[in-house]
Structure formats: structure tokens, C-alpha cells
Design a protein around this motif. Structure first.
Motif, mmCIF file in Angstrom:
data_model
loop_
_atom_site.group_PDB
_atom_site.id
_atom_site.type_symbol
_atom_site.label_atom_id
_atom_site.label_comp_id
_atom_site.label_asym_id
_atom_site.label_seq_id
_atom_site.Cartn_x
_atom_site.Cartn_y
_atom_site.Cartn_z
ATOM 1 N N GLY A 78 57.504 32.572 51.234
ATOM 2 C CA GLY A 78 56.474 31.533 51.361
ATOM 3 C C GLY A 78 56.589 30.401 50.364
ATOM 4 O O GLY A 78 55.598 29.718 50.106
ATOM 5 N N ALA B 173 52.022 34.289 56.076
ATOM 6 C CA ALA B 173 51.360 34.959 54.947
ATOM 7 C C ALA B 173 51.369 34.064 53.712
ATOM 8 O O ALA B 173 52.100 34.316 52.756
ATOM 9 C CB ALA B 173 52.075 36.284 54.653
ATOM 10 N N SER C 140 44.810 31.980 52.128
ATOM 11 C CA SER C 140 43.892 31.020 52.746
ATOM 12 C C SER C 140 43.381 30.025 51.702
ATOM 13 O O SER C 140 43.115 30.418 50.562
ATOM 14 C CB SER C 140 42.709 31.806 53.328
ATOM 15 N N GLY D 198 47.387 36.295 55.406
ATOM 16 C CA GLY D 198 47.011 36.338 53.985
ATOM 17 C C GLY D 198 47.944 37.188 53.145
ATOM 18 O O GLY D 198 49.162 37.049 53.195
ATOM 19 N N GLY D 199 47.357 38.142 52.415
ATOM 20 C CA GLY D 199 48.150 38.965 51.504
ATOM 21 C C GLY D 199 48.640 40.271 52.119
ATOM 22 O O GLY D 199 49.021 41.200 51.384
ATOM 23 N N ASP E 146 51.908 41.909 50.914
ATOM 24 C CA ASP E 146 51.807 42.568 49.592
ATOM 25 C C ASP E 146 51.273 43.993 49.737
ATOM 26 O O ASP E 146 51.675 44.892 48.996
ATOM 27 C CB ASP E 146 50.885 41.761 48.668
ATOM 28 N N ARG F 170 38.368 45.955 46.580
ATOM 29 C CA ARG F 170 39.270 44.891 46.114
ATOM 30 C C ARG F 170 38.698 44.208 44.869
ATOM 31 O O ARG F 170 39.421 43.843 43.954
ATOM 32 C CB ARG F 170 39.464 43.870 47.245
ATOM 33 N N ARG G 295 35.658 34.299 43.685
ATOM 34 C CA ARG G 295 35.755 34.050 45.125
ATOM 35 C C ARG G 295 34.685 34.827 45.878
ATOM 36 O O ARG G 295 34.188 34.410 46.901
ATOM 37 C CB ARG G 295 37.135 34.476 45.638
#
Ligand code: UDP
Length: 232
Positions: free
Chosen positions: A122, A147, A150, A173-174, A177, A200, A210
Motif C-alpha cells: 500500500g 487495504a 479509512s 482496512g487493517g 494485518d 481493540r 478515534r
């Protein structure tokens, strides 16, 4: 989930071009309220999936719709499983080079027969983006996973949508990972209880900023509900 997979099957069977799937959670809803162009981009999506439990609850409370959570990471894996059976061609774009390469290896072991026709990390420079798009298109990709996190991935999809010749594109997204184990997904019990966000938060306290969006989102949902029932 079955409807989302049917959407993918139909898009490929009907040779549709660049249908894109985006995941929605409270954090993203709050971001959309601040950013009209991002909001327009989500409104244009071909399919929005309720990735966060907050969105599922809001939809039930406000509209009485019996939807269930469709985690983007689960949909991605289910699309891989479907693709291994149907022979769909997959391209994986995003994440660090070792994560991207490692995720391809894991997916090939997990879904024997999966046809991953291309991959790219990426961190492609803007001036090389044309080459990436050409590679994706010449690989005759059916499903492209993006990926970049956002809102980067949504903005990328919006920017390149017209140039892409893939059938379906999903922002994940992740997820790569988590596939290589660099980031751990919540244990299944947390997922079932709709507490994946909480797990998380415990694991990555740096994301707390966030996640302030969540209580604000719930407050707005309640206000909206009360407004609907109060006499005008
Ligand atoms: N990423 C990337 N290119 C960038 C920025 C980020 O490939 O220019 C990748 C990053 O390596 C990670 C993912 O995007 O794999 C972001 O994961 P995160 O969990 O932050 O995304 P979220 O699911 O929260 O949107």
C-alpha cells in the motif's frame, strides 16, 4: 453475509464494473458528518456493510430493521473462500510489503485453489499509480481488495473507480494485518457479543481518540429516536 456474497456473485456473473463495497461503523459515520465529500463517496457505494455493532443497533433502534453485523474482515475471507470454489481472480492491494506478501501466503494455504492473480503493497507513489491500475486490469481481476485504512482506501477507490476494470472492489482496512497475525482480532466471544471494538481499544489504547466517536454516535442515535416519538 449471504446477501453480501450474492452481491459479489451477481456482479461477476453480470460482468458489472467496479462495484464497490464499503464497511460502515460509528467512527466512520461520525467522520462522514464532518466531511461532505467523504459522505458523497459513501452514498455512491454499491454496497454498504454494517461492520460495527453500533451501526447494527442504530439501524434496529431507528428503523426496526433486523440486520446482522457483517464484519468487513469476515466478508473478505468469505469472498476468498467463494473465489477458491468459483475460480474468481483476486488482487490484493495495501498494507506493508511483508504483511501483503504474508497475507497472500496465508490465504493460499487457507483456501486451496484460490487464484490470487496479483498483489501490491500500500505504499505506491502517486506517479506509479497508473502502472498499478494497468497491472490490476491486465490481470483480469474479478475482486480487488484495498487495504489502505479509512478514509484513504475510500478516497483511492473513488479516484480510480472509472479506470478500474474489476467487477468488485472491497475496502478492507487493517484486515491483512490480522490475517498475518500482526494485529490480533478479538476472541470469538468478544465478536459474538459485539465487543470487538472494546477489545481493540484495550489492545491499542492509542486508538482511544478515534473511539470517542462511539459514545457521541450512541447519544445522537438516542436523540434521533426521542425526536421521532416526541409530538411535533
Ligand atoms: N496503509 C497502507 N498505505 C497507506 C496507509 C496505510 O497500505 O498509505 C495500511 C497500513 O499498513 C495498514 C492499513 O492500511 O495495514 C490500516 O489499518 P487500520 O487498522 O488503521 O485501518 P482501519 O481498518 O482502522 O481503517
Amino acid at each position: 453475509m449471504p446477501a453480501a456474497l450474492e452481491f459479489v456473485n451477481d456482479a461477476i456473473a453480470q460482468h458489472k464494473i467496479a462495484q464497490y463495497i464499503l464497511a460502515v461503523n460509528p467512527e466512520k459515520v461520525m467522520a462522514l458528518r464532518q466531511d461532505a465529500s467523504l459522505r458523497a463517496l459513501f452514498e455512491k457505494a454499491s454496497l454498504l456493510i454494517p461492520d460495527g455493532i453500533g451501526v447494527v443497533m442504530a439501524t434496529r433502534v431507528l428503523y426496526g430493521l433486523p440486520i446482522r453485523r457483517v464484519a468487513g474482515a469476515d466478508l473478505m475471507q468469505n469472498i476468498c473462500s467463494l473465489s477458491a470454489k468459483k475460480g474468481y481472480r483476486i488482487y490484493i492491494y495495501g498494507a506493508a510489503e511483508d504483511v501483503n506478501r504474508g497475507a497472500v501466503d496465508v490465504l493460499q494455504q487457507r483456501y486451496p485453489g484460490i487464484n490470487i492473480v496479483g498483489r501490491c503493497n500500500g505504499y505506491v507513489k502517486e506517479e506509479q499509480m497508473g502502472d498499478l491500475i494497468a497491472d490490476i486490469n491486465s490481470s483480469r481481476t474479478n475482486v480487488l481488495f484495498v487495504a489502505l485504512g479509512s478514509p484513504k482506501q475510500e478516497q483511492w477507490i473513488d479516484k480510480w473507480q472509472e479506470a478500474l476494470e474489476v467487477n468488485v472492489c472491497q475496502g478492507i482496512g487493517g484486515t491483512l494485518d490480522t490475517i498475518v497475525g500482526k494485529v490480533k482480532r478479538a476472541p470469538i466471544l468478544f465478536q459474538r457479543l459485539g465487543l470487538e471494538w472494546f477489545y481493540r481499544l484495550l489492545k491499542e489504547p492509542a486508538r482511544a481518540g478515534r473511539q470517542v466517536a462511539l459514545p457521541v454516535f450512541l447519544f445522537l442515535v438516542l436523540c434521533s429516536k426521542i425526536k421521532r416519538y416526541s409530538p411535533t
